[in-house]
Motif scaffolding. Structure first.
Motif, PDB file in Angstrom:
ATOM      1  N   ALA A   1      -7.206   8.714  -5.881  1.00 54.46           N
ATOM      2  CA  ALA A   1      -6.025   7.939  -5.497  1.00 54.46           C
ATOM      3  C   ALA A   1      -4.915   8.329  -6.461  1.00 54.46           C
ATOM      4  O   ALA A   1      -5.071   8.203  -7.669  1.00 54.46           O
TER       5      ALA A   1
ATOM      6  N   SER B   1     -14.079  -1.329  -1.131  1.00 49.73           N
ATOM      7  CA  SER B   1     -13.788  -0.669   0.142  1.00 49.73           C
ATOM      8  C   SER B   1     -12.294  -0.405   0.237  1.00 49.73           C
ATOM      9  O   SER B   1     -11.548  -0.604  -0.729  1.00 49.73           O
ATOM     10  N   SER B   2     -11.832   0.021   1.409  1.00 49.86           N
ATOM     11  CA  SER B   2     -10.419   0.360   1.594  1.00 49.86           C
ATOM     12  C   SER B   2      -9.535  -0.854   1.859  1.00 49.86           C
ATOM     13  O   SER B   2      -8.320  -0.717   1.987  1.00 49.86           O
TER      14      SER B   2
ATOM     15  N   VAL C   1       0.867  -1.172   0.000  1.00 45.43           N
ATOM     16  CA  VAL C   1       0.000   0.000   0.000  1.00 45.43           C
ATOM     17  C   VAL C   1       0.907   1.226   0.000  1.00 45.43           C
ATOM     18  O   VAL C   1       1.565   1.531   0.996  1.00 45.43           O
TER      19      VAL C   1
ATOM     20  N   THR D   1      -5.662   3.968  -1.229  1.00 39.76           N
ATOM     21  CA  THR D   1      -7.081   4.237  -1.031  1.00 39.76           C
ATOM     22  C   THR D   1      -7.461   5.628  -1.521  1.00 39.76           C
ATOM     23  O   THR D   1      -6.717   6.591  -1.314  1.00 39.76           O
ATOM     24  N   SER D   2      -8.599   5.731  -2.174  1.00 41.26           N
ATOM     25  CA  SER D   2      -9.064   7.037  -2.614  1.00 41.26           C
ATOM     26  C   SER D   2      -9.348   7.914  -1.401  1.00 41.26           C
ATOM     27  O   SER D   2      -9.854   7.465  -0.380  1.00 41.26           O
TER      28      SER D   2
ATOM     29  N   ASN E   1     -12.400   6.144   0.123  1.00 41.00           N
ATOM     30  CA  ASN E   1     -12.102   4.867   0.776  1.00 41.00           C
ATOM     31  C   ASN E   1     -12.298   3.649  -0.120  1.00 41.00           C
ATOM     32  O   ASN E   1     -12.722   2.585   0.339  1.00 41.00           O
ATOM     33  N   ALA E   2     -11.979   3.810  -1.397  1.00 39.54           N
ATOM     34  CA  ALA E   2     -11.976   2.664  -2.313  1.00 39.54           C
ATOM     35  C   ALA E   2     -10.524   2.338  -2.638  1.00 39.54           C
ATOM     36  O   ALA E   2      -9.769   3.201  -3.075  1.00 39.54           O
ATOM     37  N   MET E   3     -10.122   1.104  -2.403  1.00 37.55           N
ATOM     38  CA  MET E   3      -8.743   0.703  -2.686  1.00 37.55           C
ATOM     39  C   MET E   3      -8.529   0.558  -4.189  1.00 37.55           C
ATOM     40  O   MET E   3      -9.305  -0.121  -4.874  1.00 37.55           O
TER      41      MET E   3
END
Length: 247
Positions: free
Chosen positions: A143, A167-168, A82, A136-137, A112-114
């Motif tokens: 992002a 999700s994250s 990450v 994560t966005s 919070n989108a990976m």
């Protein structure tokens, strides 16, 4: 490093339905026109870097109910680090990749989108860790990654791979796997510079790649729009991507 003075403005939007059946067409997608929200979203991102006064497209492409076809997870390695900077010392034209995630059910940026990216190096070779990463966005749905312009491989047209989760968490459901393509012209131009000119792979043009053909189906247009920024080459290149998902 001597950087090219071009901006990669990806003026398209990929609207992806999470309810897509494996290998089939999307189902249950609620059609919504997010064109005005996307315009504002993209303008704000360009204003951040002083690009707002430059013309990218007269109108945005793929802004209304266009579902991006899925791409295979070729050369994928699970559980990447990450991080935002994925270069790991790889030489090449520096690329800041600005990935905007949009919730097409609300036409709002999705936090919070990976987001995962992976690509080959200037010589067209994939590694187990370099040029791979996930981030994560943010609260504004963006992002951002530091990478390099990819070198072409012999397995397909020049591209960067992209994956978006719901999700994250890296273990969360994947809502989209796709490829971001570059024009043959710019791959040729950049390919003449070092270290790209040491690439020994057989070149595959966009029109000769079936994945590229699939990505252009159903009205979707996944080709990067290349714009000049300055008269000199100090800043590398910037790529804007807007990906619409149905979480």
């Amino acid at each position: 490093m001597h950087f090219s003075t071009i901006a990669l403005a990806l003026g398209f939007t990929s609207l992806v339905d999470h309810s897509r059946a494996h290998g089939g067409r999307p189902t249950g997608f609620g059609c919504r026109d997010c064109s005005s929200e996307i315009s504002a979203f993209n303008l704000a991102r360009r204003e951040k870097r002083g690009h707002a006064k430059r013309t990218y497209y007269s109108g945005l492409l793929n802004v209304t109910c266009i579902l991006s076809p899925e791409a295979p997870r070729d050369n994928y390695v699970a559980n990447p680090l990450v991080r935002q900077d994925v270069t790991d010392g790889q030489a090449g034209i520096a690329l800041t990749l600005d990935v905007g995630i949009l919730d097409v059910t609300t036409c709002k940026p999705l936090p919070n989108a990976m987001v995962e990216i992976w690509s080959p190096n200037a010589q067209g070779n994939y590694g187990s860790s370099f040029l791979r990463g996930a981030f994560t966005s943010s609260s504004n749905g963006i992002a951002e990654f530091q990478t390099v312009f990819p070198g072409f491989t012999s397995s397909g047209a020049n591209h960067i791979n992209l994956m978006v989760h719901t999700s994250s968490a890296l273990t969360s459901t994947v809502s989209h796997v796709g490829q971001v393509f570059f024009t043959d012209k710019w791959t040729t131009i950049i390919g003449m510079s070092s270290p790209y000119n040491t690439n020994t792979h057989a070149r595959v043009t966009n029109l000769d790649d079936p994945v590229y053909a699939s990505a252009n189906s159903a009205g979707f247009y996944p080709v990067v729009d290349v714009e000049s920024i300055h008269d000199d080459w100090p800043e590398g290149i910037i790529g804007y991507i807007t990906v619409g998902v149905k979480p």
